[in-house]
Design a protein around this motif. Structure first.
Motif, short mmCIF file in Angstrom:
data_model
loop_
_atom_site.label_atom_id
_atom_site.label_comp_id
_atom_site.label_asym_id
_atom_site.label_seq_id
_atom_site.Cartn_x
_atom_site.Cartn_y
_atom_site.Cartn_z
N TYR A 44 -4.12 0.75 -3.51
CA TYR A 44 -3.09 0.85 -2.55
C TYR A 44 -3.27 2.04 -1.72
CZ TYR A 44 -0.67 -2.38 -5.75
OH TYR A 44 -0.26 -3.28 -6.43
N ALA A 65 -6.36 1.95 1.93
CA ALA A 65 -5.93 0.81 0.83
C ALA A 65 -7.18 -0.26 0.99
CB ALA A 65 -4.59 0.35 1.07
N GLU A 122 0.70 -1.21 -0.01
CA GLU A 122 0.03 -0.08 0.18
C GLU A 122 0.85 1.23 -0.17
OE1 GLU A 122 -1.70 1.27 3.88
OE2 GLU A 122 -1.59 -0.74 4.28
#
Length: 777
Positions: free
Chosen positions: A136, A532, A100
């Motif tokens: 992400y 994320a 992430e």
């Protein structure tokens, strides 16, 4: 106007300049006492101590994780990329272990936002970007909402921060943020928890005095600065720190307009002292807590000084083919024939093709210079104040129905809305101006491309060869001159007759009030930072491709020069052209086909030929007969070295290389290096590198950034073959020089590998940053 204070350092003490840094502490204190100021202890005046008083030092130390103030390992507060860089960055980070985004990462869509080349591929990239922001935890700014740097000014830049962007014009100094533009792999390092490493840079004071005349704009100041420092490399890879009483005489928009152009000086970054105007700007944008008062300490030391008297700056014009080729418009008009003839001569050197001709002297008609097009756009030109001033000047007066046309691109939708609400948009439109959306295309040849033979005046960032989109190999050639929006408006009001703003009667001097409406972004921008969602799948279009396999650095190398470029400077636009080629940046193999296509069209087939030989070598096993072409090459190397052919074939990789005198000026685009790597490139040879960012791109793609002595340049020609024995061991051991043998003949040439950090050497040994992270996650 702009004065450079030699190569000596300077002190700023109690906000007073002491130009002779060789004064003893006693002499300095004697002067201070004469002015009724308290003496300063001698130890505080030592340059190594006094440099800690700069704004730059405080910000760098706040972001340095190394514990060593001379060797920095920086972590940034935010990242920014646009739609011709973020796909490759995310793909590389994903291959390097990304889970992430660990810090705010803004993905804007301001370069390929027209979606006009290659069918669906541009919009496919945008869909990928939104899916990546969701997966992400990123921030996604849809097309036409804002250009990358305006969004970062409006929403992220603040006092004491650092922002890293995959665009060379990442500059937010007036807001108290040090912005650095780099190639994508440097952003990848931040995304996977690594650092941006560099030796502490020199800091140059830019001391502003006076106030610019009404009608002189930020581009005029910027071009005067670039002209003064570029050729001599005075600020190359250094930090510019803007200080002095003149700063207060500039609005924040004006400061931003100067600051974003500092990239063209080749400096590393910039920072400005801040004041109440900056506090008001951030408050207007809903971020009052992001303001921080920044100013040099009582005792500060700078490695150099540029002094600018703003009151003496005139309206400027930068002629092809570089922003540093600048003149006052007054001076240019007085000598237009001679100056334009010199530009034509330069064009003939750059484009020695009989079918290509640039007739600029023909633009001089009846003593006037006639231009064909005007554009004001992007992070440099599209500010609210620039466009508002143009509207006040033009006020509905017609630009005429001839060939001359004028387009303006507000840098963000909030700016566009403010222009509409204040009536400025109506004034521009009623004059015949085309009002467009936020888009960077005119800056790199993807929008408002002029016709063959045209001269376009632009308040954008660059006027490099073919930056406007022409293709000399197809018989096309146009030219761009950079000017400030105010003088472009004046020229438009005279139907394309080149006119400085101060030649016309200007509207009364006044301060304009800008209102920022946050609802536009609130209603359209996806802000997923800290949210994320790994269940979201990345959405790949058919043009989005992974990077090809890259092997570690072999024990030895045979390099074949596939291009030799002897121009004084080679830009990244020449290494990998912009314009419609930008649409293919999500596909490394397709994009590589354009490498050096407008400069050295023979490069790609030559690079591919040596890459095919390398494929044959890697398929070969001991005891087999060598293919004839490989046998011939290695026999020639064996004749020079006395080594056995089979041993050479087993240990020695083959690859292409280029020589350029000074490569890498301009864009931060990593593709200027990665395209060479994709085609089997292993090295660049240069007298020097134009920018740190291009050299870093080479290293991050596992390429050797060699430099050579100028006297050895004559030994290198296209198709020269160099054998470098023991290159892997040399890189591993920290050697700063290796010997290469020219084949045939055996003459030698020294290849220097200076100032490579241990980590950079590891990346080269691995063959690329991707390979490095594959074993160092």
């Amino acid at each position: 106007m702009v004065k450079i204070h030699g190569n000596k350092g300077v002190y700023l003490l109690y906000n007073r300049l002491f130009l002779d840094a060789e004064l003893t502490p006693a002499e300095i204190n004697q002067r201070l006492q004469q002015e009724g100021l308290a003496p300063i202890p001698a130890e505080a005046l030592a340059p190594q101590t006094a440099k800690t008083g700069t704004i730059t030092y405080g910000i760098l130390m706040a972001h340095n994780t190394s514990g060593d103030p001379e060797h920095l390992k920086l972590k940034f507060d935010a990242l920014a990329s646009h739609d011709i860089t973020y796909v490759g960055i995310i793909q590389t980070a994903k291959a390097s272990g990304l889970k992430e985004f660990p810090l705010p990462y803004v993905l804007t869509n301001c370069h390929n936002s027209l979606c006009m080349v290659g069918g669906t591929i541009n919009e496919d990239d945008h869909v990928f970007g939104l899916s990546a922001a969701r997966r992400y935890g990123g921030i996604f700014v849809p097309a036409h909402q804002a250009v990358i740097h305006q969004y970062m000014r409006e929403m992220f830049a603040g006092g004491g921060r650092m922002i890293l962007g995959s665009d060379s014009h990442t500059r937010y100094g007036p807001l108290g943020t040090m912005g650095i533009g780099e190639g994508g792999p440097e952003l990848v390092k931040q995304l996977v928890g690594r650092t941006y490493d560099l030796v502490y840079p020199e800091v140059i004071a830019v001391y502003l005095e006076g106030e610019p005349a009404w009608g002189v704009g930020p581009q005029d100041v910027a071009l005067a600065l670039i002209k003064a420092v570029f050729a001599g490399g005075y600020v190359k890879n250094k930090v510019l720190e803007f200080i002095g009483p003149g700063v207060a005489n500039l609005s924040v928009d004006y400061r931003n307009g100067i600051d974003v152009m500092t990239t063209e000086t080749t400096c590393l970054s910039s920072i400005w002292q801040t004041d109440e105007q900056v506090a008001a700007y951030l408050a207007e944008h809903g971020r009052p807590d992001d303001y921080r008062r920044l100013e040099p300490a009582t005792v500060s030391y700078y490695d150099g000084l540029i002094r600018i008297d703003l009151s003496k700056i005139e309206p400027m014009i930068a002629l092809p083919f570089h922003p540093s080729n600048a003149y006052s418009i007054r001076e240019f008009k007085e000598n237009a024939g001679d100056i334009l003839a010199a530009v034509e001569a330069e064009a003939k050197k750059l484009f020695p093709h009989p079918e290509v001709k640039l007739d600029l002297t023909g633009k001089v008609k009846g003593g006037a210079v006639c231009v064909d097009q005007g554009v004001v756009a992007g992070c440099a030109g599209g500010s609210f104040e620039n466009l508002w001033f143009m509207a006040e000047m033009m006020a509905g007066k017609p630009i005429g129905n001839g060939e001359f046309a004028l387009s303006v691109y507000p840098a963000s939708q909030p700016i566009n809305l403010a222009l509409i609400n204040q009536g400025a948009a109506a004034k521009l439109l009623s004059s015949g101006v085309t009002l467009r959306t936020a888009f960077c295309g005119p800056c790199f040849g993807a929008g408002d491309i002029p016709a063959n033979g045209m001269l376009s005046i632009r308040h954008t960032t660059r006027n490099f060869p073919n930056r406007e989109g022409s293709k000399p190999r197809d018989g096309q050639l146009a030219a761009v001159a950079l000017m400030d929006a105010r003088s472009i408006a004046a020229t438009a009001m005279r139907g394309g007759v080149l006119t400085a703003a101060n030649e016309l009667e200007l509207p009364p001097k006044q301060t304009v009030r800008y209102h920022f409406d946050p609802q536009i972004y609130a209603h359209r921008v996806y802000n997923g930072y800290g949210k994320a969602d790994p269940s979201v799948a990345l959405k790949y279009g058919p043009n989005i491709a992974d990077w090809p396999e890259m092997i570690p650095l072999p024990d030895g190398l045979i390099l074949k020069l596939a291009a030799v470029i002897t121009d004084p400077v080679t830009t990244t636009d020449e290494l990998i052209p912009s314009g419609e080629t930008s649409s293919y940046r999500s596909n490394p193999l397709k994009l590589a086909e354009f490498t050096l296509s407008r400069k050295e069209p023979g490069y790609v087939p030559k690079a591919k030929a040596i890459a095919r030989l390398e494929e044959e070598r890697r398929r070969w096993t001991a005891g087999q007969a060598l293919p004839p072409d490989l046998a011939e090459l290695f026999a020639a190397v064996a004749a020079v070295t006395g080594k056995k052919t089979e041993k050479l074939v087993a240990d020695t990789g083959l690859g292409s290389a280029i020589f350029a005198v000074k490569p890498g000026d301009g864009s931060a685009r990593e593709q200027a290096a990665s395209c060479q790597k994709v085609l089997g490139g292993w090295a660049n040879l240069a007298i020097e590198y134009a920018t740190k960012r291009y050299r870093s791109n080479l290293i991050n793609w596992g390429m050797l950034p060699f430099t050579i002595d100028p006297a050895d340049q004559a030994k290198l020609t296209v198709d020269s073959i160099l054998y470098i024995p023991g290159i892997r061991a040399a890189v591993c051991s920290g050697a700063e020089e290796v010997t290469a043998y020219l084949v045939p003949g055996g003459n030698t040439i020294r290849l220097k590998l200076e100032n490579l950090s241990p980590n950079e050497r590891e990346i080269i040994l691995a063959g690329s940053l991707i390979n490095y992270y594959a074993v160092h996650q």
